[in-house]
Design an enzyme around this catalytic site. Structure first.
Site, PDB file in Angstrom:
ATOM      1  N   LEU A  64      24.185 -23.693 -59.671  1.00  8.43           N
ATOM      2  CA  LEU A  64      23.136 -24.541 -59.089  1.00  8.43           C
ATOM      3  C   LEU A  64      23.293 -26.001 -59.491  1.00  8.43           C
ATOM      4  O   LEU A  64      23.848 -26.317 -60.546  1.00  8.43           O
ATOM      5  CB  LEU A  64      21.768 -23.994 -59.533  1.00  8.43           C
ATOM      6  CG  LEU A  64      21.471 -22.588 -58.954  1.00  8.43           C
ATOM      7  CD1 LEU A  64      20.363 -21.899 -59.723  1.00  8.43           C
ATOM      8  CD2 LEU A  64      21.144 -22.681 -57.468  1.00  8.43           C
ATOM      9  N   PRO A  65      22.762 -26.911 -58.643  1.00  6.89           N
ATOM     10  CA  PRO A  65      23.104 -28.329 -58.808  1.00  6.89           C
ATOM     11  C   PRO A  65      22.290 -29.133 -59.824  1.00  6.89           C
ATOM     12  O   PRO A  65      22.712 -30.218 -60.187  1.00  6.89           O
ATOM     13  CB  PRO A  65      22.881 -28.890 -57.399  1.00  6.89           C
ATOM     14  CG  PRO A  65      21.839 -28.008 -56.802  1.00  6.89           C
ATOM     15  CD  PRO A  65      22.044 -26.657 -57.381  1.00  6.89           C
ATOM     16  N   THR A  94      26.603 -26.290 -64.860  1.00 13.94           N
ATOM     17  CA  THR A  94      26.658 -27.130 -66.060  1.00 13.94           C
ATOM     18  C   THR A  94      25.248 -27.615 -66.346  1.00 13.94           C
ATOM     19  O   THR A  94      24.665 -28.353 -65.539  1.00 13.94           O
ATOM     20  CB  THR A  94      27.576 -28.346 -65.827  1.00 13.94           C
ATOM     21  OG1 THR A  94      28.838 -27.879 -65.359  1.00 13.94           O
ATOM     22  CG2 THR A  94      27.751 -29.141 -67.114  1.00 13.94           C
ATOM     23  N   LYS A 169      31.726 -27.407 -72.367  1.00 20.20           N
ATOM     24  CA  LYS A 169      31.877 -27.941 -71.002  1.00 20.20           C
ATOM     25  C   LYS A 169      31.546 -29.441 -70.955  1.00 20.20           C
ATOM     26  O   LYS A 169      32.223 -30.216 -70.273  1.00 20.20           O
ATOM     27  CB  LYS A 169      30.962 -27.146 -70.069  1.00 20.20           C
ATOM     28  CG  LYS A 169      30.720 -27.736 -68.705  1.00 20.20           C
ATOM     29  CD  LYS A 169      31.939 -27.731 -67.812  1.00 20.20           C
ATOM     30  CE  LYS A 169      31.590 -28.345 -66.453  1.00 20.20           C
ATOM     31  NZ  LYS A 169      32.776 -28.614 -65.643  1.00 20.20           N
ATOM     32  N   LYS A 238      24.985 -36.439 -63.887  1.00 18.38           N
ATOM     33  CA  LYS A 238      24.226 -35.445 -64.678  1.00 18.38           C
ATOM     34  C   LYS A 238      25.013 -35.047 -65.918  1.00 18.38           C
ATOM     35  O   LYS A 238      24.492 -35.049 -67.041  1.00 18.38           O
ATOM     36  CB  LYS A 238      23.934 -34.204 -63.809  1.00 18.38           C
ATOM     37  CG  LYS A 238      23.665 -32.911 -64.602  1.00 18.38           C
ATOM     38  CD  LYS A 238      23.441 -31.699 -63.688  1.00 18.38           C
ATOM     39  CE  LYS A 238      24.658 -31.105 -63.021  1.00 18.38           C
ATOM     40  NZ  LYS A 238      25.530 -30.255 -63.794  1.00 18.38           N
TER      41      LYS A 238
HETATM   42  P1  NAD Z   1      26.581 -27.836 -54.618  1.00 10.05           P
HETATM   43  O1  NAD Z   1      25.484 -28.836 -54.475  1.00 10.05           O
HETATM   44  O2  NAD Z   1      27.765 -27.895 -53.724  1.00 10.05           O
HETATM   45  O3  NAD Z   1      25.975 -26.345 -54.503  1.00 10.05           O
HETATM   46  C1  NAD Z   1      24.724 -25.955 -54.976  1.00 10.05           C
HETATM   47  C2  NAD Z   1      24.176 -24.861 -54.076  1.00 10.05           C
HETATM   48  O4  NAD Z   1      22.878 -24.499 -54.576  1.00 10.05           O
HETATM   49  C3  NAD Z   1      23.974 -25.315 -52.615  1.00 10.05           C
HETATM   50  O5  NAD Z   1      24.549 -24.365 -51.744  1.00 10.05           O
HETATM   51  C4  NAD Z   1      22.466 -25.381 -52.464  1.00 10.05           C
HETATM   52  O6  NAD Z   1      22.013 -25.088 -51.143  1.00 10.05           O
HETATM   53  C5  NAD Z   1      22.017 -24.334 -53.454  1.00 10.05           C
HETATM   54  N1  NAD Z   1      20.622 -24.478 -53.870  1.00 10.05           N
HETATM   55  C6  NAD Z   1      19.935 -25.607 -54.100  1.00 10.05           C
HETATM   56  N2  NAD Z   1      18.664 -25.318 -54.452  1.00 10.05           N
HETATM   57  C7  NAD Z   1      18.566 -23.972 -54.454  1.00 10.05           C
HETATM   58  C8  NAD Z   1      17.526 -23.062 -54.737  1.00 10.05           C
HETATM   59  N3  NAD Z   1      16.294 -23.480 -55.122  1.00 10.05           N
HETATM   60  N4  NAD Z   1      17.767 -21.744 -54.625  1.00 10.05           N
HETATM   61  C9  NAD Z   1      18.995 -21.289 -54.244  1.00 10.05           C
HETATM   62  N5  NAD Z   1      20.017 -22.112 -53.959  1.00 10.05           N
HETATM   63  C10 NAD Z   1      19.805 -23.423 -54.071  1.00 10.05           C
HETATM   64  O7  NAD Z   1      27.020 -27.911 -56.156  1.00 10.05           O
HETATM   65  P2  NAD Z   1      28.436 -27.447 -56.783  1.00 10.05           P
HETATM   66  O8  NAD Z   1      29.399 -28.585 -56.716  1.00 10.05           O
HETATM   67  O9  NAD Z   1      28.798 -26.123 -56.229  1.00 10.05           O
HETATM   68  O10 NAD Z   1      28.007 -27.325 -58.321  1.00 10.05           O
HETATM   69  C11 NAD Z   1      27.252 -26.226 -58.822  1.00 10.05           C
HETATM   70  C12 NAD Z   1      27.288 -26.286 -60.345  1.00 10.05           C
HETATM   71  O11 NAD Z   1      28.653 -26.180 -60.792  1.00 10.05           O
HETATM   72  C13 NAD Z   1      26.758 -27.594 -60.948  1.00 10.05           C
HETATM   73  O12 NAD Z   1      26.093 -27.316 -62.149  1.00 10.05           O
HETATM   74  C14 NAD Z   1      28.005 -28.405 -61.196  1.00 10.05           C
HETATM   75  O13 NAD Z   1      27.814 -29.371 -62.220  1.00 10.05           O
HETATM   76  C15 NAD Z   1      28.976 -27.320 -61.594  1.00 10.05           C
HETATM   77  N6  NAD Z   1      30.396 -27.633 -61.361  1.00 10.05           N
HETATM   78  C16 NAD Z   1      30.812 -28.213 -60.182  1.00 10.05           C
HETATM   79  C17 NAD Z   1      32.177 -28.487 -60.004  1.00 10.05           C
HETATM   80  C18 NAD Z   1      32.712 -29.120 -58.729  1.00 10.05           C
HETATM   81  O14 NAD Z   1      33.870 -29.566 -58.732  1.00 10.05           O
HETATM   82  N7  NAD Z   1      31.964 -29.173 -57.630  1.00 10.05           N
HETATM   83  C19 NAD Z   1      33.098 -28.151 -61.002  1.00 10.05           C
HETATM   84  C20 NAD Z   1      32.644 -27.529 -62.171  1.00 10.05           C
HETATM   85  C21 NAD Z   1      31.286 -27.281 -62.330  1.00 10.05           C
END
Ligand code: NAD
Length: 297
Positions: A64-65, A94, A169, A238
């Site tokens: 989740l974001p 994260t 992390k 973040k």
């Molecule tokens: P993203 O924004 O692409 O995906 C988040 C998903 O959560 C979306 O599909 C959104 O619709 C959903 N969402 C939002 N609110 C919600 C709710 N209340 N209930 C259910 N679903 C909900 O984010 P991401 O890039 O996939 O990142 C997710 C996590 O992974 C974050 O913590 C980020 O820091 C971490 N992360 C991301 C990356 C990267 O390269 N993108 C790499 C490592 C770690």
């Protein structure tokens, strides 16, 4: 095994797809319907809320974001603590260790075990199953899900206390954020001196300055000017803020991190939360009065 997966975005989408391809049975939920539909086509069941996921499976993974959304998914009105079957919560987001300790306590009161499981390696790593998977939590609860975690990449057990994998992390992402910031300034300097930015990356990558900004982020996103690496600006900021807060808690002196943090805050203010994090290079370009694009061949 049966797994619930909540948050099917840039990371959760390909990670849940890989779980299905590895033979796991998934129940999915996302706030965006279209994100669920593509997984349902691959064989996943869709749920209507985190609580419904928690009624159906013992193990739930989340990606989740933001911290607020994570907390809502855990303990909001429709949160997973309202479900009857769940007993293991695996958070791939994260969040930093403070938030991890907080959710672990909320869950413990409901006899649900938390396993912190942040990942590193970007969308490409999520798609290929080459992520670094950092895990903390009770070892006896990690072992039953180890093979599912190995679908994502290489698993590193970081310790038994809540939040330990999150601290790991944050250290990693601070270095990634620093590499992007410092590489942007280094390459801007070279371009001003008349060097080609593509050549600069090639030289740096054969030398001692190599880092993931010069090996991946510049070649894939900045040099071609696509700025579509797949990690949101708000997410990187973040992580940098979480690192600063956590390091300050531990009394670590932070000269470099404060400077890096202020450049990322400027990039966020300039390009907005939904921009790609590689757009930080544009902030440096504007300040330096240069453009770091590859020459069209
Ligand atoms: P993203 O924004 O692409 O995906 C988040 C998903 O959560 C979306 O599909 C959104 O619709 C959903 N969402 C939002 N609110 C919600 C709710 N209340 N209930 C259910 N679903 C909900 O984010 P991401 O890039 O996939 O990142 C997710 C996590 O992974 C974050 O913590 C980020 O820091 C971490 N992360 C991301 C990356 C990267 O390269 N993108 C790499 C490592 C770690």
């Amino acid at each position: 095994m049966e797994i619930g997966f909540i948050g099917l975005g840039n990371m959760g989408g390909p990670m849940s797809r890989r779980l299905i391809e590895a033979g796991h049975k998934l129940t999915v939920f996302d706030a965006r319907k279209e994100a669920m539909e593509s997984l349902v086509k691959l064989g996943a069941d869709a749920a209507r809320s985190p609580a419904e996921v928690a009624d159906r499976v013992e193990t739930i993974m989340t990606s989740l974001p933001s911290l607020d959304i994570g907390l809502k998914v855990v303990s909001g009105d429709d949160g997973l603590i309202r479900g009857n079957r769940v007993r293991r919560y695996v958070d791939l987001s994260t969040t930093g260790s403070r938030a991890a300790v907080k959710t672990a306590e909320i869950l413990k009161a409901r006899n649900i075990v938390q396993i912190d499981c942040p990942v590193s390696g970007g969308v490409a790593g999520a798609e290929k199953g080459t992520l670094a998977v950092m895990v903390s939590g009770p070892k006896e609860e990690v072992e039953p899900i180890r093979s599912a975690l190995e679908v994502f990449g290489k698993v590193f057990y970081c310790g038994d206390k809540p939040g330990m994998a999150q601290s790991m992390k944050l250290a990693n992402n601070f270095l990634s954020a620093t590499g992007m910031a410092a590489s942007s300034e280094a390459i801007a300097m070279g371009v001003k001196a008349g060097l080609d930015p593509g050549l600069m990356c090639d030289v740096i990558n054969a030398g001692s300055g190599m880092n993931t900004a010069t090996t991946q982020k510049f070649p894939r996103s900045v040099l071609p000017g696509t700025f579509d690496y797949g990690f949101g600006m708000a997410l990187m900021v973040k992580d940098v803020r979480l690192f600063l807060a956590e390091a300050e808690d531990y009394g670590i002196p932070l000269e470099v991190a404060k400077a890096v943090g202020s450049l990322w805050e400027a990039a966020l203010a300039e390009h907005g939360a939904n921009s790609d994090f590689t757009e930080l290079a544009k902030t440096v370009e504007k300040r330096a009065g240069v453009q770091m694009r590859a020459k069209k061949k």
